[in-house]
Scaffold this motif. Structure first.
Motif, PDB file in Angstrom:
ATOM      1  N   GLU B  70      36.322  48.310  39.309  1.00 51.79           N
ATOM      2  CA  GLU B  70      38.066  47.653  39.477  1.00 51.79           C
ATOM      3  C   GLU B  70      38.413  49.014  40.124  1.00 51.79           C
ATOM      4  OE1 GLU B  70      41.067  45.284  38.276  1.00 51.79           O
ATOM      5  OE2 GLU B  70      41.437  43.739  39.846  1.00 51.79           O
ATOM      6  N   GLY B  74      36.634  49.703  43.874  1.00 51.35           N
ATOM      7  CA  GLY B  74      37.958  48.517  44.793  1.00 51.35           C
ATOM      8  C   GLY B  74      38.739  48.542  45.012  1.00 51.35           C
ATOM      9  N   PRO B 160      30.438  40.367  42.089  1.00 55.45           N
ATOM     10  CA  PRO B 160      31.398  41.247  42.831  1.00 55.45           C
ATOM     11  C   PRO B 160      31.948  42.854  41.584  1.00 55.45           C
ATOM     12  CG  PRO B 160      32.582  38.995  41.978  1.00 55.45           C
ATOM     13  CD  PRO B 160      31.344  39.471  41.448  1.00 55.45           C
ATOM     14  N   ASP B 162      33.665  44.944  42.317  1.00 52.78           N
ATOM     15  CA  ASP B 162      35.327  45.698  42.830  1.00 52.78           C
ATOM     16  C   ASP B 162      36.204  44.689  42.276  1.00 52.78           C
ATOM     17  OD1 ASP B 162      34.696  43.751  44.553  1.00 52.78           O
ATOM     18  OD2 ASP B 162      34.979  44.450  46.314  1.00 52.78           O
ATOM     19  N   THR B 163      35.068  43.964  41.302  1.00 50.17           N
ATOM     20  CA  THR B 163      36.873  43.159  41.108  1.00 50.17           C
ATOM     21  C   THR B 163      36.512  43.051  39.343  1.00 50.17           C
ATOM     22  OG1 THR B 163      35.454  41.137  41.094  1.00 50.17           O
ATOM     23  CG2 THR B 163      36.842  41.658  43.102  1.00 50.17           C
ATOM     24  N   HIS B 199      31.709  42.297  48.627  1.00 50.73           N
ATOM     25  CA  HIS B 199      32.052  41.259  49.034  1.00 50.73           C
ATOM     26  C   HIS B 199      31.090  40.113  49.982  1.00 50.73           C
ATOM     27  CE1 HIS B 199      35.141  40.618  46.108  1.00 50.73           C
ATOM     28  NE2 HIS B 199      35.684  41.834  46.586  1.00 50.73           N
TER      29      HIS B 199
END
Lengths: 171, 232
Positions: B70, B74, B160, B162-163, B199
């Motif tokens: 993340e 992210g 996902p 990046d989360t 995403h």
């Protein structure tokens, strides 16, 4: 009774996981046999790895600059260089913003005058606090990145006269 | 014999019966259970195979360093291939060597206790022992490069990323889950520019676009679910 014995193997299936976990070392598997604990072995001294000669040749000979090479360079630059050097090469990447020493801009007179071999050397072996990227960027991609850096340098110091059609897009 | 029975009958009529009155019900229940219980057990075992307990889905293993995708993906916008550099050319996506971590952490967070295993790994020349998050059985062949070069994006299998403050297994990784896509890849295919997007959801025209991408990548869908594609 004999029929029941025949069914016995059915009951015993899936008791062992030898198919799922075979007696072999996967990529990067741990191997306590060696002092560093990994099955990934370094090359013995003096060994010429398969592909090493092509690798050296690709380093020595810059490929012809084509739109495809520049596109490849743009993509690789975005992955490996932009985090520090920034998308336009001015050194204002996300990592320096978080405290990493800021790299010089590609648009300084020193780096505009630097030969391509200088950039190749820096990508391969690093420079100052920058680590080398030889393990991550293939020789052909290093040349592609250098071509793209040249394009960035051109973009930041271009004369309007060179692209007359750009005038109407300017404010 | 007959006389004996007759003689005892008036004294204790119930004791003369071999089975009590509820025996019939018990026998019926036993007969039904004989069929239902093994079937139920089999059903339970089969259902268990698809629970996260067995598939490992959503499980977040403890790691020697609490690495956050993340933060790095992210937050900082570092691309997948910055660390997983062999994903386009090799079966294995590439787990970054300590050298890659130290590219930045030789200068940033140099005294952080959290990063002590990273510094020790570099000093001793011993790799960090990360725990595997997505593990396939050895009898299944999987190649990252053939997927990312033919329209399957990272998040289609890894979720996902990046989360995720800590990495977890996003997909069940069951054979049925693999086959869902191998039997009908079009709904999941992306153009080259979107493979590494953090995403991704199928855009409105995915049906037509997916069919076009199958042609574009030259995917031979009629052979995609053959046994030998994954078991070789």
């Amino acid at each position: 009774m004999r029929a029941a014995l025949l069914l016995l193997p059915l009951v015993l299936t899936a008791c062992k996981q030898e198919m799922a976990q075979q007696r072999k070392l996967g990529t990067h598997a741990a191997a306590p046999f060696w002092p560093d604990g990994t099955s990934a072995r370094p090359l013995p001294v003096g060994v010429v790895a398969r592909g090493a000669l092509e690798h050296d040749r690709a380093l020595a000979e810059p490929p012809p600059v084509t739109p495809a090479l520049l596109q490849r360079g743009q993509e690789r630059y975005g992955i490996y260089c932009a985090p520090c050097h920034g998308l336009v090469g001015d050194g204002d990447g996300m990592i320096p913003r978080r405290g990493f020493p800021r790299p010089p801009s590609y648009h300084t007179p020193r780096l505009r005058a630097a030969p391509a071999s200088h950039f190749l050397e820096v990508i391969t072996h690093g420079y100052g606090v920058m680590y080398g990227y030889a393990a991550r960027v293939e020789p052909a991609d290093r040349w592609a990145i250098i071509a793209y850096i040249r394009a960035l340098q051109l973009s930041q110091g271009a004369e309007l006269a060179a692209v007359p059609e750009a005038r109407e897009k300017l404010p | 014999m007959r006389d004996d029975l007759d003689a005892s009958a008036p004294k204790d009529a119930v004791a003369a019966q071999l089975f009590p009155p509820w025996a019939t019900l018990a026998a019926r229940i036993a007969l039904v259970s004989l069929v239902v219980l093994p079937l139920g057990l089999l059903g339970l075992l089969m259902t268990l195979q698809y629970t996260p307990y067995i598939t490992g889905q959503s499980i977040t293993p403890d790691q020697p360093v609490p690495f956050s995708h993340e933060h790095h993906v992210g937050g900082l916008g570092i691309e997948c291939r910055y660390c997983h550099s062999s994903v386009e050319t090799s079966r294995f996506a590439g787990l970054p060597p300590t050298h890659t971590c130290m590219t930045c952490h030789s200068q940033l967070w140099t005294n952080a206790a959290m990063l002590e295993p990273v510094r020790r790994s570099l000093a001793e020349g011993r790799p960090i022992r990360w725990r595997r998050v997505n593990e396939l059985p050895d009898y299944a062949y999987f190649d990252h490069s053939v997927h990312v070069r033919n329209g399957v994006g990272c998040t289609s299998c890894h979720g996902p990323v990046d989360t995720m403050p800590l990495m977890r297994q996003a997909a069940p990784l069951t054979m049925g889950w693999c086959l869902d896509c191998h039997r009908n890849p079009a709904p999941h295919l992306r153009p080259e520019s979107e493979i590494f997007a953090g995403h991704w959801a199928p855009p409105p025209g995915q049906e037509a676009r997916g069919a076009e991408l199958v042609r574009h990548y030259g995917i031979r869908t009629e052979h995609l679910a053959d046994c030998s594609v994954c078991h070789r």
